[in-house]
Write a protein that holds these residues in place. Sequence first.
Motif, PDB file in Angstrom:
ATOM      1  N   ARG A  68       3.018  -9.144  -4.771  1.00 38.46           N
ATOM      2  CA  ARG A  68       2.826  -8.926  -6.209  1.00 38.46           C
ATOM      3  C   ARG A  68       4.107  -8.516  -6.918  1.00 38.46           C
ATOM      4  NH1 ARG A  68       2.699  -9.251 -10.665  1.00 38.46           N
ATOM      5  NH2 ARG A  68       1.216  -8.517 -12.226  1.00 38.46           N
ATOM      6  N   TRP A  69       4.984  -7.804  -6.243  1.00 42.29           N
ATOM      7  CA  TRP A  69       6.202  -7.292  -6.877  1.00 42.29           C
ATOM      8  C   TRP A  69       7.443  -8.089  -6.449  1.00 42.29           C
ATOM      9  CZ3 TRP A  69       2.300  -4.000  -5.040  1.00 42.29           C
ATOM     10  CH2 TRP A  69       1.670  -3.201  -6.002  1.00 42.29           C
ATOM     11  N   LYS A  70       7.260  -9.361  -6.120  1.00 45.01           N
ATOM     12  CA  LYS A  70       8.383 -10.174  -5.628  1.00 45.01           C
ATOM     13  C   LYS A  70       9.469 -10.345  -6.690  1.00 45.01           C
ATOM     14  CE  LYS A  70       9.571 -14.735  -3.808  1.00 45.01           C
ATOM     15  NZ  LYS A  70       9.066 -16.073  -3.439  1.00 45.01           N
ATOM     16  N   VAL A 122       5.557  -5.425 -16.723  1.00 43.92           N
ATOM     17  CA  VAL A 122       4.734  -4.290 -17.137  1.00 43.92           C
ATOM     18  C   VAL A 122       4.433  -3.465 -15.887  1.00 43.92           C
ATOM     19  CG1 VAL A 122       3.695  -5.496 -19.108  1.00 43.92           C
ATOM     20  CG2 VAL A 122       2.572  -5.571 -16.865  1.00 43.92           C
ATOM     21  N   PRO A 123       4.069  -2.198 -16.043  1.00 46.78           N
ATOM     22  CA  PRO A 123       3.805  -1.365 -14.855  1.00 46.78           C
ATOM     23  C   PRO A 123       2.494  -1.737 -14.166  1.00 46.78           C
ATOM     24  CG  PRO A 123       4.274  -0.025 -16.805  1.00 46.78           C
ATOM     25  CD  PRO A 123       4.028  -1.412 -17.287  1.00 46.78           C
ATOM     26  N   PHE A 124       2.546  -1.746 -12.834  1.00 50.45           N
ATOM     27  CA  PHE A 124       1.354  -1.906 -12.000  1.00 50.45           C
ATOM     28  C   PHE A 124       1.524  -0.941 -10.837  1.00 50.45           C
ATOM     29  CE2 PHE A 124      -1.159  -4.526  -8.799  1.00 50.45           C
ATOM     30  CZ  PHE A 124      -2.405  -4.225  -9.349  1.00 50.45           C
ATOM     31  N   PHE A 125       0.693   0.090 -10.792  1.00 54.09           N
ATOM     32  CA  PHE A 125       0.852   1.184  -9.838  1.00 54.09           C
ATOM     33  C   PHE A 125       2.234   1.833  -9.959  1.00 54.09           C
ATOM     34  CE2 PHE A 125      -2.825  -0.877  -8.005  1.00 54.09           C
ATOM     35  CZ  PHE A 125      -3.574   0.186  -7.505  1.00 54.09           C
ATOM     36  N   GLY A 126       2.723   1.927 -11.187  1.00 56.97           N
ATOM     37  CA  GLY A 126       3.980   2.618 -11.445  1.00 56.97           C
ATOM     38  C   GLY A 126       5.222   1.825 -11.124  1.00 56.97           C
ATOM     39  N   VAL A 127       5.067   0.569 -10.710  1.00 60.17           N
ATOM     40  CA  VAL A 127       6.207  -0.287 -10.376  1.00 60.17           C
ATOM     41  C   VAL A 127       6.172  -1.503 -11.299  1.00 60.17           C
ATOM     42  CG1 VAL A 127       7.372  -1.610  -8.568  1.00 60.17           C
ATOM     43  CG2 VAL A 127       6.082   0.468  -7.977  1.00 60.17           C
ATOM     44  N   GLN A 128       7.318  -1.851 -11.874  1.00 57.17           N
ATOM     45  CA  GLN A 128       7.363  -3.002 -12.775  1.00 57.17           C
ATOM     46  C   GLN A 128       6.946  -4.277 -12.030  1.00 57.17           C
ATOM     47  OE1 GLN A 128       8.185  -3.089 -16.257  1.00 57.17           O
ATOM     48  NE2 GLN A 128       7.709  -0.921 -15.897  1.00 57.17           N
ATOM     49  N   PHE A 138      -3.996  -4.830 -20.156  1.00 60.83           N
ATOM     50  CA  PHE A 138      -4.830  -5.626 -19.255  1.00 60.83           C
ATOM     51  C   PHE A 138      -4.524  -5.272 -17.796  1.00 60.83           C
ATOM     52  CE2 PHE A 138      -4.307  -9.143 -22.667  1.00 60.83           C
ATOM     53  CZ  PHE A 138      -5.159  -8.460 -23.526  1.00 60.83           C
ATOM     54  N   THR A 139      -3.245  -5.100 -17.503  1.00 63.53           N
ATOM     55  CA  THR A 139      -2.852  -4.762 -16.141  1.00 63.53           C
ATOM     56  C   THR A 139      -3.339  -3.376 -15.757  1.00 63.53           C
ATOM     57  OG1 THR A 139      -0.899  -6.188 -16.356  1.00 63.53           O
ATOM     58  CG2 THR A 139      -0.860  -4.560 -14.592  1.00 63.53           C
ATOM     59  N   LYS A 140      -3.323  -2.463 -16.709  1.00 64.17           N
ATOM     60  CA  LYS A 140      -3.845  -1.117 -16.453  1.00 64.17           C
ATOM     61  C   LYS A 140      -5.340  -1.164 -16.142  1.00 64.17           C
ATOM     62  CE  LYS A 140      -4.133   3.527 -18.480  1.00 64.17           C
ATOM     63  NZ  LYS A 140      -3.822   4.358 -19.686  1.00 64.17           N
ATOM     64  N   ALA A 141      -6.070  -2.049 -16.827  1.00 67.46           N
ATOM     65  CA  ALA A 141      -7.502  -2.194 -16.557  1.00 67.46           C
ATOM     66  C   ALA A 141      -7.732  -2.697 -15.131  1.00 67.46           C
ATOM     67  CB  ALA A 141      -8.132  -3.154 -17.561  1.00 67.46           C
ATOM     68  N   LEU A 152       0.819  -1.205   0.000  1.00 68.27           N
ATOM     69  CA  LEU A 152       0.000   0.000   0.000  1.00 68.27           C
ATOM     70  C   LEU A 152       0.860   1.264   0.000  1.00 68.27           C
ATOM     71  CD1 LEU A 152      -2.804  -1.205   2.391  1.00 68.27           C
ATOM     72  CD2 LEU A 152      -3.199  -0.195   0.133  1.00 68.27           C
ATOM     73  N   GLN A 153       1.998   1.219   0.673  1.00 66.70           N
ATOM     74  CA  GLN A 153       2.911   2.361   0.667  1.00 66.70           C
ATOM     75  C   GLN A 153       3.426   2.631  -0.753  1.00 66.70           C
ATOM     76  OE1 GLN A 153       4.137   4.633   3.023  1.00 66.70           O
ATOM     77  NE2 GLN A 153       5.184   5.524   1.250  1.00 66.70           N
ATOM     78  N   MET A 154       3.726   1.555  -1.499  1.00 68.12           N
ATOM     79  CA  MET A 154       4.197   1.714  -2.875  1.00 68.12           C
ATOM     80  C   MET A 154       3.077   2.194  -3.794  1.00 68.12           C
ATOM     81  SD  MET A 154       6.844  -1.373  -3.741  1.00 68.12           S
ATOM     82  CE  MET A 154       5.574  -2.631  -3.689  1.00 68.12           C
ATOM     83  N   ALA A 155       1.873   1.639  -3.615  1.00 67.86           N
ATOM     84  CA  ALA A 155       0.772   1.941  -4.524  1.00 67.86           C
ATOM     85  C   ALA A 155       0.134   3.291  -4.252  1.00 67.86           C
ATOM     86  CB  ALA A 155      -0.280   0.837  -4.438  1.00 67.86           C
TER      87      ALA A 155
END
Length: 287
Positions: free
Chosen positions: A275-277, A189-195, A254-257, A39-42
């Motif tokens: 998710r970002w492991k 791909v980016p998810f909340f601005g993080v690969q 798709f990830t952006k959606a 949550l801190q990252m997102a």
Amino acid sequence: MVGLLGRAPRGVARRLGAAIGWFAWVMLGRLRRVGRQNLQMAFPEKTAAERERILRRLYRNLGWQLAEFCQMRGYSAERASRFIRYEGLENYLAAKAKGRGVLVVTGHLGAWELSSFYHSLMGHPMGMVIRRLDNALVDTLVNRIRCMHGNTVFHKDDFARGLLSAMRAGETVGILLDTNMTPPQGIFVPFFGVQACTGAALARVALKTEAAVLPGFLLWEESEQRYVLHFGAEVALVRTGDAEQDTVANTALFTKAIEGYVRRYPEQWLWVHRRWKTRPEGEKAIY
């Protein structure tokens, strides 16, 4: 536990589920830490108190989903429709009418187990790509409930051939696209601005079969005190002729959606998942 929650009145079962969620919140410190870090990252713009409220509500919603899953065997279309409605069903029906198969982009958001079950109750059975549960007996029990009304399951370790066959037959398959993957099955791909390393199979199958792709999520609407099964507009695929470039571009779409829905309903996404492991080569670990 399944029997107890399944036989209780639905309201009682949901209260018991919420209590189980609260117990998990208290006892599972490692998951709390992962959730806070995610949550801190997102949402760095939110206060710590706002992020903590999101995380606590996630546990309540997970408890509710546990209760709903245990109750599902007793649901009929008429009963379930008292507390679930569609929004955007016309998007799904238009995609289905094309006859080339439908790929539903979904994730661990809202009541994901109840979503495909309800859709099958309403006369729209579909396939689901899932991971086998570690306990074979529990896996059998869960899949028996999932498939009561015509749904089928494709296991992640052997789903590619079945997925292609389903699209050629004009069927519908839902894929949870928000879990951490590893290369070569996953691409960044980016998810909340993080690969984020994300499964590429959905994009590859869509490009190969020309199946329709659209997002679908069953989300709790607090103002209505019921669930809404949302089907978004069909995603227009990127087709440049470069297979790998198109796979990355469409996976990002798709990830952006998914991210768009998570931003609207943040307390309903599985923040305790790492998710970002998987990191791009040379990047330090996040967890």
